[in-house]
Scaffold this motif. Structure first.
Motif, PDB file in Angstrom:
ATOM      1  N   SER A 196       0.819  -1.212   0.000  1.00 15.08           N
ATOM      2  CA  SER A 196       0.000   0.000   0.000  1.00 15.08           C
ATOM      3  C   SER A 196       0.852   1.261   0.000  1.00 15.08           C
ATOM      4  O   SER A 196       1.972   1.265   0.494  1.00 15.08           O
ATOM      5  CB  SER A 196      -0.885   0.028   1.249  1.00 15.08           C
ATOM      6  OG  SER A 196      -0.151   0.534   2.327  1.00 15.08           O
ATOM      7  N   SER A 197       0.340   2.279  -0.529  1.00 16.26           N
ATOM      8  CA  SER A 197       0.972   3.577  -0.458  1.00 16.26           C
ATOM      9  C   SER A 197      -0.098   4.608  -0.218  1.00 16.26           C
ATOM     10  O   SER A 197      -0.914   4.886  -1.089  1.00 16.26           O
ATOM     11  CB  SER A 197       1.712   3.882  -1.764  1.00 16.26           C
ATOM     12  OG  SER A 197       1.988   5.259  -1.822  1.00 16.26           O
ATOM     13  N   PRO A 198      -0.150   5.148   0.998  1.00 18.04           N
ATOM     14  CA  PRO A 198      -1.225   6.078   1.310  1.00 18.04           C
ATOM     15  C   PRO A 198      -1.210   7.321   0.427  1.00 18.04           C
ATOM     16  O   PRO A 198      -2.195   8.002   0.297  1.00 18.04           O
ATOM     17  CB  PRO A 198      -0.982   6.434   2.775  1.00 18.04           C
ATOM     18  CG  PRO A 198       0.409   6.010   3.071  1.00 18.04           C
ATOM     19  CD  PRO A 198       0.756   4.928   2.123  1.00 18.04           C
TER      20      PRO A 198
ATOM     21  N   SER B 245      -2.731   5.852  -3.155  1.00 22.60           N
ATOM     22  CA  SER B 245      -3.814   4.881  -3.242  1.00 22.60           C
ATOM     23  C   SER B 245      -5.132   5.521  -3.648  1.00 22.60           C
ATOM     24  O   SER B 245      -5.995   4.848  -4.207  1.00 22.60           O
ATOM     25  CB  SER B 245      -3.971   4.137  -1.923  1.00 22.60           C
ATOM     26  OG  SER B 245      -4.353   5.051  -0.935  1.00 22.60           O
ATOM     27  N   SER B 246      -5.288   6.806  -3.369  1.00 21.51           N
ATOM     28  CA  SER B 246      -6.560   7.425  -3.730  1.00 21.51           C
ATOM     29  C   SER B 246      -6.746   7.443  -5.243  1.00 21.51           C
ATOM     30  O   SER B 246      -7.853   7.575  -5.744  1.00 21.51           O
ATOM     31  CB  SER B 246      -6.650   8.841  -3.154  1.00 21.51           C
ATOM     32  OG  SER B 246      -5.632   9.640  -3.696  1.00 21.51           O
TER      33      SER B 246
ATOM     34  N   HIS C 256      -6.579   4.984  -6.948  1.00 23.76           N
ATOM     35  CA  HIS C 256      -7.267   3.737  -7.293  1.00 23.76           C
ATOM     36  C   HIS C 256      -8.740   3.760  -6.898  1.00 23.76           C
ATOM     37  O   HIS C 256      -9.434   2.790  -7.074  1.00 23.76           O
ATOM     38  CB  HIS C 256      -6.580   2.561  -6.593  1.00 23.76           C
ATOM     39  CG  HIS C 256      -5.158   2.415  -6.986  1.00 23.76           C
ATOM     40  ND1 HIS C 256      -4.774   1.962  -8.229  1.00 23.76           N
ATOM     41  CD2 HIS C 256      -4.023   2.678  -6.310  1.00 23.76           C
ATOM     42  CE1 HIS C 256      -3.446   1.950  -8.294  1.00 23.76           C
ATOM     43  NE2 HIS C 256      -2.971   2.377  -7.146  1.00 23.76           N
ATOM     44  N   PHE C 257      -9.150   4.880  -6.312  1.00 24.93           N
ATOM     45  CA  PHE C 257     -10.527   4.942  -5.824  1.00 24.93           C
ATOM     46  C   PHE C 257     -11.523   4.950  -6.986  1.00 24.93           C
ATOM     47  O   PHE C 257     -11.434   5.751  -7.901  1.00 24.93           O
ATOM     48  CB  PHE C 257     -10.728   6.196  -4.970  1.00 24.93           C
ATOM     49  CG  PHE C 257     -12.126   6.311  -4.447  1.00 24.93           C
ATOM     50  CD1 PHE C 257     -12.622   5.364  -3.572  1.00 24.93           C
ATOM     51  CD2 PHE C 257     -12.955   7.338  -4.853  1.00 24.93           C
ATOM     52  CE1 PHE C 257     -13.915   5.450  -3.097  1.00 24.93           C
ATOM     53  CE2 PHE C 257     -14.257   7.426  -4.374  1.00 24.93           C
ATOM     54  CZ  PHE C 257     -14.725   6.478  -3.497  1.00 24.93           C
TER      55      PHE C 257
END
Lengths: 318, 318
Positions: free
Chosen positions: B9-11, B14-15, B17-18
């Motif tokens: 994960s990469s905070p 990752s958005s 991929h939303f």
């Protein structure tokens, strides 16, 4: 089509009364209390001894009357976060499954899993297509054996998490103010000693990508209109727990247990109606000392197992 | 600050991929099935007799294997709707409190209240500052006495609601496709006979002001990965219940009971994993006929009481 409408309502104009939630004050960063003045116990037997000794001196307090003033909040969570509350009937324990659905791996965490319901929980993880990465505990439980060890056996790669202050074994020992990421979402670790010295509350993050309202998994520190017993390892400054009570009032409270069938509360409701934690330190101490609780039937099995994050984990390591 | 981040994960990114929820097909209006071919029972004793007679002929089927394909959905509700799930441990019954927080009166309804937890539920209504207007049942329960009568006594002005097809007494007898308003929110009545001929599912409304995703209170018709027994008043066309299964896949399923500690599911999950209701009519019938269920211990007390929306209500009226 048959319509039932209360005389006081009008679906056509009621939206005019909608008041969007106001921004609420955030707890001040940098002023978070760190763990202090705790007698850290270095072994399982010392931990268990302190539980036992403390229980002998415990005594029942009447519940404070609940005020009847109004406070309302919605149970809500945004579509990015998957949240499932699960119940283990024998110990009345809630387990929580959280996942970041926006991340391609759907990384997930389990908070306070119980050994008896590990099959149910791991099946659910599979059905939902999640990738479980952490099995976390809010503290060393005395009423049930954690499912962490079994889960690690069934799902290799899953890491166990508990607070450093608990002095228990786990793959990750977390401190106050640590952040535990699953995908782009995270849980903040807040030290909330009282029920045990190592108790923490996991709180969803603060930020535009994080769930709103915030969600606090309080373990036994804050139960709905109650709190966990404090005759195990009593710590000072337990009443009015600032690490929870300074969260926004609409923060959802999901505890580790409920014995009356409640599933959720809010910081605002607990600030008004919690009959114990709203009291000053002295009154709180006196309420808790008068509880006269019985010796927990599972403690001699649960605590040694949970100090190693579940018997199964201990067996694997020994 | 200690960060735990899974390697996957990469905070920070990752958005990206939303994926926002896609609009899902709605059930076609005007094609809703109305109640049909039911043997309506005119009295309590006839209803009870039919329960008893049917139980004598009942027989345990193995649970179907659950497929392991993935479907995920978030438990969500918007801030206008207050939703509280409440649990009664003895009969494993869920009661639901819903309210429209946008309306100045905060009008509320209780779905499937239990007599033993009426004090808890009415206290919660008061604490939250709600105005309870309806105490509703999804059907005539056989395992517990409804709290409706007691609630009406404790909170004058509250009206009881049940389906006309149940042949039970209530202030409002509702039909398929009726809408039950509380403030600007409403519940749609959907006839879902099978467990009893009068079973209905209450579904939150479809519209911009209504909760998204939709929420279905399925009573005993659809339990999480199960369904209520059908040896009371078996009706045809129970498997693949179209009034529930044609709802959007992200519709939240809140049943009247759960015996394994699940609290919520979705239409999508039940379409994939329900081991009974996904079967064709013949297989379903054979599964249900092989259940060999025991005679419900509460039926002789619960059904007569519930036909009058709780014993207390009957006493008041007689």
């Amino acid at each position: 089509m048959f319509l039932i409408r209360p005389s006081t309502s009008s679906p056509l104009n009621s939206s005019a009364h909608f008041v969007p939630p106001r921004p609420l004050p955030r707890p001040v960063r940098g002023k978070m209390l760190l763990l202090r003045s705790h007698r850290l116990l270095s072994s399982t037997s010392a931990f268990l001894s302190s539980y036992k000794a403390a229980i002998k001196t415990s005594r029942l307090a009447p519940l404070g009357l609940r005020a009847m003033a109004a406070y309302s909040a919605a149970a809500a969570s945004p579509s990015r976060l998957l949240l499932r509350q699960l119940f283990e009937k024998e110990s009345s324990t809630y387990t929580y499954l959280l996942a970041d659905l926006a991340h391609p791996d759907k990384p997930a965490v389990l908070v306070d899993p119980v050994d008896k319901t590990v099959d149910r929980d791991t099946n659910l993880v599979k059905e939902l297509g999640l990738k479980l990465i952490y099995a976390m505990n809010t503290h060393v439980h005395a009423d049930h054996v954690t499912g962490t060890g079994l889960i690690k056996k069934k799902m290799p790669g899953v890491k166990s998490v508990i607070s450093k202050a608990s002095t228990a074994q786990a793959d990750h020992l977390v401190d106050h103010a640590d952040k535990i990421y699953f995908g782009g979402l995270f849980l903040e670790v807040r030290a909330t000693p009282g029920h045990t010295v190592g108790c923490v509350t996991y709180v969803t993050g603060d930020g535009p990508d994080q769930p709103h309202p915030r969600i606090a998994f309080t373990g036994d520190t804050l139960l709905i209109h109650g709190c966990g017993r404090t005759d195990f390892q009593f710590t000072e400054n337990y009443s009015r727990p600032s690490q929870i009570f300074t969260l926004p009032k609409d923060t959802l409270i999901y505890p580790a247990h409920d014995y009356k069938g409640f599933t959720v509360s809010t910081v605002g409701e607990e600030l008004l109606y919690n009959p114990r934690l709203t009291k000053d330190e002295e009154t709180f101490k006196s309420i808790m000392e008068d509880l006269k609780l019985t010796y927990p039937k599972m403690i001699d099995i649960a605590v040694p197992a949970n100090m190693a994050c579940g018997l199964q984990d201990a067996t694997t390591k020994s």
